[in-house]
Write an enzyme that holds these catalytic residues in place. Structure first.
Site, PDB file in Angstrom:
ATOM      1  N   GLU A  97      22.784  46.714  55.926  1.00  0.00           N
ATOM      2  CA  GLU A  97      22.604  47.600  54.844  1.00  0.00           C
ATOM      3  C   GLU A  97      23.315  46.801  53.690  1.00  0.00           C
ATOM      4  O   GLU A  97      24.414  46.067  53.822  1.00  0.00           O
ATOM      5  CB  GLU A  97      23.289  48.966  55.106  1.00  0.00           C
ATOM      6  N   ASP A  98      23.281  47.222  52.468  1.00  0.00           N
ATOM      7  CA  ASP A  98      23.873  46.576  51.201  1.00  0.00           C
ATOM      8  C   ASP A  98      25.183  47.390  50.865  1.00  0.00           C
ATOM      9  O   ASP A  98      26.269  46.821  50.871  1.00  0.00           O
ATOM     10  CB  ASP A  98      23.023  46.666  49.974  1.00  0.00           C
ATOM     11  N   ASP A 101      28.151  54.165  51.188  1.00  0.00           N
ATOM     12  CA  ASP A 101      28.948  54.900  50.105  1.00  0.00           C
ATOM     13  C   ASP A 101      29.049  56.359  50.531  1.00  0.00           C
ATOM     14  O   ASP A 101      30.166  56.342  51.543  1.00  0.00           O
ATOM     15  CB  ASP A 101      27.879  55.031  48.927  1.00  0.00           C
ATOM     16  N   PHE A 150      30.396  51.544  40.430  1.00  0.00           N
ATOM     17  CA  PHE A 150      28.914  51.507  40.762  1.00  0.00           C
ATOM     18  C   PHE A 150      28.685  49.679  40.524  1.00  0.00           C
ATOM     19  O   PHE A 150      28.956  49.162  39.502  1.00  0.00           O
ATOM     20  CB  PHE A 150      28.109  52.118  39.534  1.00  0.00           C
ATOM     21  N   ARG A 163      19.282  43.271  40.400  1.00  0.00           N
ATOM     22  CA  ARG A 163      19.352  42.905  41.997  1.00  0.00           C
ATOM     23  C   ARG A 163      19.451  41.354  41.950  1.00  0.00           C
ATOM     24  O   ARG A 163      20.131  40.699  43.043  1.00  0.00           O
ATOM     25  CB  ARG A 163      17.984  43.452  42.396  1.00  0.00           C
TER      26      ARG A 163
END
Length: 175
Positions: A97-98, A101, A150, A163
Protein backbone atom coordinates in the site's frame (compact mmCIF):
# COMPACT_ATOMS: atom_id res chain seq x y z
CA UNK A 1 -6.73 27.95 -6.06
CA UNK A 2 -2.95 27.57 -6.40
CA UNK A 3 -1.23 24.34 -5.35
CA UNK A 4 2.36 24.18 -4.13
CA UNK A 5 4.38 21.04 -3.40
CA UNK A 6 7.31 21.01 -0.97
CA UNK A 7 9.60 18.02 -0.53
CA UNK A 8 9.00 15.98 2.62
CA UNK A 9 11.11 12.91 1.72
CA UNK A 10 13.70 13.08 -1.05
CA UNK A 11 14.01 10.53 -3.83
CA UNK A 12 17.25 9.29 -2.22
CA UNK A 13 15.61 8.84 1.20
CA UNK A 14 12.72 6.90 -0.31
CA UNK A 15 15.00 4.72 -2.42
CA UNK A 16 17.27 3.87 0.53
CA UNK A 17 14.35 2.97 2.79
CA UNK A 18 12.73 0.74 0.15
CA UNK A 19 16.04 -1.10 -0.15
CA UNK A 20 16.07 -1.69 3.63
CA UNK A 21 12.46 -2.90 3.73
CA UNK A 22 13.02 -5.24 0.75
CA UNK A 23 16.00 -6.76 2.55
CA UNK A 24 13.88 -7.37 5.66
CA UNK A 25 11.06 -8.92 3.59
CA UNK A 26 13.57 -11.16 1.79
CA UNK A 27 14.93 -12.35 5.15
CA UNK A 28 11.46 -12.90 6.60
CA UNK A 29 10.32 -14.95 3.59
CA UNK A 30 13.60 -16.85 3.10
CA UNK A 31 12.89 -20.25 1.54
CA UNK A 32 9.36 -19.18 0.54
CA UNK A 33 7.74 -17.14 -2.16
CA UNK A 34 5.68 -14.03 -1.56
CA UNK A 35 2.55 -12.93 -3.42
CA UNK A 36 2.44 -9.14 -3.59
CA UNK A 37 -0.93 -7.45 -3.88
CA UNK A 38 -0.66 -3.90 -5.14
CA UNK A 39 -3.41 -1.55 -4.06
CA UNK A 40 -3.93 0.59 -7.17
CA UNK A 41 -3.30 3.23 -8.23
CA UNK A 42 -1.10 4.84 -5.61
CA UNK A 43 1.03 1.85 -4.64
CA UNK A 44 2.16 0.87 -8.14
CA UNK A 45 5.38 2.93 -8.02
CA UNK A 46 6.22 1.52 -4.59
CA UNK A 47 5.38 -2.05 -5.64
CA UNK A 48 7.67 -1.90 -8.66
CA UNK A 49 10.62 -0.55 -6.71
CA UNK A 50 10.04 -2.96 -3.82
CA UNK A 51 9.60 -6.05 -6.02
CA UNK A 52 12.85 -5.33 -7.90
CA UNK A 53 14.75 -5.51 -4.61
CA UNK A 54 13.12 -8.58 -3.01
CA UNK A 55 15.36 -11.61 -3.47
CA UNK A 56 12.83 -14.43 -2.85
CA UNK A 57 10.43 -15.54 -5.62
CA UNK A 58 7.69 -12.96 -6.17
CA UNK A 59 4.29 -13.16 -7.83
CA UNK A 60 1.89 -10.25 -7.92
CA UNK A 61 -1.68 -9.22 -8.47
CA UNK A 62 -3.52 -5.91 -8.44
CA UNK A 63 -6.57 -4.62 -6.65
CA UNK A 64 -8.24 -1.23 -6.70
CA UNK A 65 -10.05 -0.07 -3.59
CA UNK A 66 -11.29 3.49 -3.18
CA UNK A 67 -12.40 5.72 -0.34
CA UNK A 68 -11.07 9.09 -1.50
CA UNK A 69 -12.45 10.12 -4.90
CA UNK A 70 -10.97 13.54 -5.69
CA UNK A 71 -10.89 14.78 -2.10
CA UNK A 72 -7.99 15.09 0.36
CA UNK A 73 -9.86 13.19 3.10
CA UNK A 74 -11.20 9.65 3.10
CA UNK A 75 -14.96 9.49 2.61
CA UNK A 76 -15.20 6.44 4.86
CA UNK A 77 -17.09 4.53 2.17
CA UNK A 78 -14.91 1.71 0.83
CA UNK A 79 -15.57 0.11 -2.52
CA UNK A 80 -13.69 -2.49 -4.57
CA UNK A 81 -13.13 -1.06 -8.03
CA UNK A 82 -11.00 -3.97 -9.33
CA UNK A 83 -10.74 -7.34 -7.59
CA UNK A 84 -7.85 -9.81 -7.76
CA UNK A 85 -7.35 -12.03 -10.81
CA UNK A 86 -6.08 -15.07 -8.86
CA UNK A 87 -7.15 -16.95 -5.71
CA UNK A 88 -5.08 -16.52 -2.53
CA UNK A 89 -5.44 -20.06 -1.12
CA UNK A 90 -2.19 -21.13 0.55
CA UNK A 91 -0.15 -18.11 -0.63
CA UNK A 92 2.07 -15.92 1.53
CA UNK A 93 0.34 -12.63 0.78
CA UNK A 94 1.87 -9.21 1.30
CA UNK A 95 -0.42 -6.26 0.65
CA UNK A 96 1.60 -3.36 -0.74
CA UNK A 97 0.00 0.00 0.00
CA UNK A 98 1.11 3.58 -0.56
CA UNK A 99 -0.26 5.03 2.69
CA UNK A 100 -2.11 3.97 5.82
CA UNK A 101 -4.22 6.92 6.89
CA UNK A 102 -7.52 6.40 8.73
CA UNK A 103 -7.12 2.63 8.37
CA UNK A 104 -10.72 2.16 7.20
CA UNK A 105 -9.83 0.96 3.72
CA UNK A 106 -7.10 -1.41 4.87
CA UNK A 107 -9.15 -2.77 7.75
CA UNK A 108 -11.86 -3.66 5.25
CA UNK A 109 -9.35 -5.06 2.75
CA UNK A 110 -7.53 -7.18 5.34
CA UNK A 111 -10.83 -8.67 6.47
CA UNK A 112 -11.90 -9.50 2.90
CA UNK A 113 -8.54 -11.06 1.98
CA UNK A 114 -8.25 -13.08 5.20
CA UNK A 115 -11.46 -14.86 4.19
CA UNK A 116 -9.71 -16.05 1.00
CA UNK A 117 -7.46 -18.46 2.97
CA UNK A 118 -3.92 -17.20 2.41
CA UNK A 119 -1.14 -19.07 4.25
CA UNK A 120 -0.14 -15.70 5.69
CA UNK A 121 -1.31 -12.12 5.28
CA UNK A 122 0.89 -9.13 6.01
CA UNK A 123 0.90 -5.44 5.16
CA UNK A 124 3.70 -3.29 3.79
CA UNK A 125 3.22 0.46 3.42
CA UNK A 126 5.38 3.23 2.08
CA UNK A 127 3.85 5.81 4.42
CA UNK A 128 1.94 5.67 7.70
CA UNK A 129 -0.01 8.45 9.44
CA UNK A 130 -0.67 6.80 12.82
CA UNK A 131 -2.25 9.92 14.35
CA UNK A 132 -5.08 9.75 11.77
CA UNK A 133 -6.05 6.15 12.61
CA UNK A 134 -9.73 5.47 13.28
CA UNK A 135 -9.61 1.72 12.47
CA UNK A 136 -6.96 -0.45 14.11
CA UNK A 137 -4.47 -1.38 11.39
CA UNK A 138 -0.80 -2.14 12.05
CA UNK A 139 1.60 -2.51 9.15
CA UNK A 140 4.18 -5.28 9.32
CA UNK A 141 6.57 -3.19 7.25
CA UNK A 142 6.56 0.61 7.21
CA UNK A 143 9.00 2.76 5.30
CA UNK A 144 8.10 6.10 6.92
CA UNK A 145 5.81 7.47 9.61
CA UNK A 146 4.73 10.93 8.52
CA UNK A 147 2.82 13.85 10.06
CA UNK A 148 -0.82 14.56 9.26
CA UNK A 149 -0.26 16.46 6.02
CA UNK A 150 -1.63 15.74 2.55
CA UNK A 151 1.16 14.09 0.57
CA UNK A 152 1.74 13.41 -3.11
CA UNK A 153 4.42 11.88 -5.29
CA UNK A 154 5.77 8.38 -5.73
CA UNK A 155 2.32 7.24 -6.83
CA UNK A 156 0.24 9.33 -4.43
CA UNK A 157 -1.97 11.94 -6.05
CA UNK A 158 -4.24 14.88 -5.60
CA UNK A 159 -7.06 14.70 -8.18
CA UNK A 160 -4.87 12.37 -10.30
CA UNK A 161 -1.97 14.87 -10.38
CA UNK A 162 1.59 14.56 -8.99
CA UNK A 163 1.82 10.73 -9.04
CA UNK A 164 4.96 10.91 -11.15
CA UNK A 165 7.01 13.00 -8.71
CA UNK A 166 10.09 10.96 -7.69
CA UNK A 167 9.82 12.16 -4.07
CA UNK A 168 7.16 12.50 -1.37
CA UNK A 169 5.86 16.05 -1.17
CA UNK A 170 3.30 17.98 0.83
CA UNK A 171 0.59 19.87 -1.06
CA UNK A 172 -0.46 23.27 0.21
CA UNK A 173 -3.23 25.39 -1.23
CA UNK A 174 -3.41 29.17 -1.53
CA UNK A 175 -5.47 31.79 -3.38
Amino acid sequence: MKETVRILLSEQEVDQRIEEIAKQISEDYAGKSVHLICVLKGAVFFLCELAKRITVPVTMDFMSVSSYGNDTKSSGVVRIVKDLDEPLDGKNVLIVEDIVDSGRTLSYLLHILEERNPASLRLCTLLDKPERRVSQVVADYTCFNIPDEFVVGYGLDYAQKYRNLPFIGVVTFSD
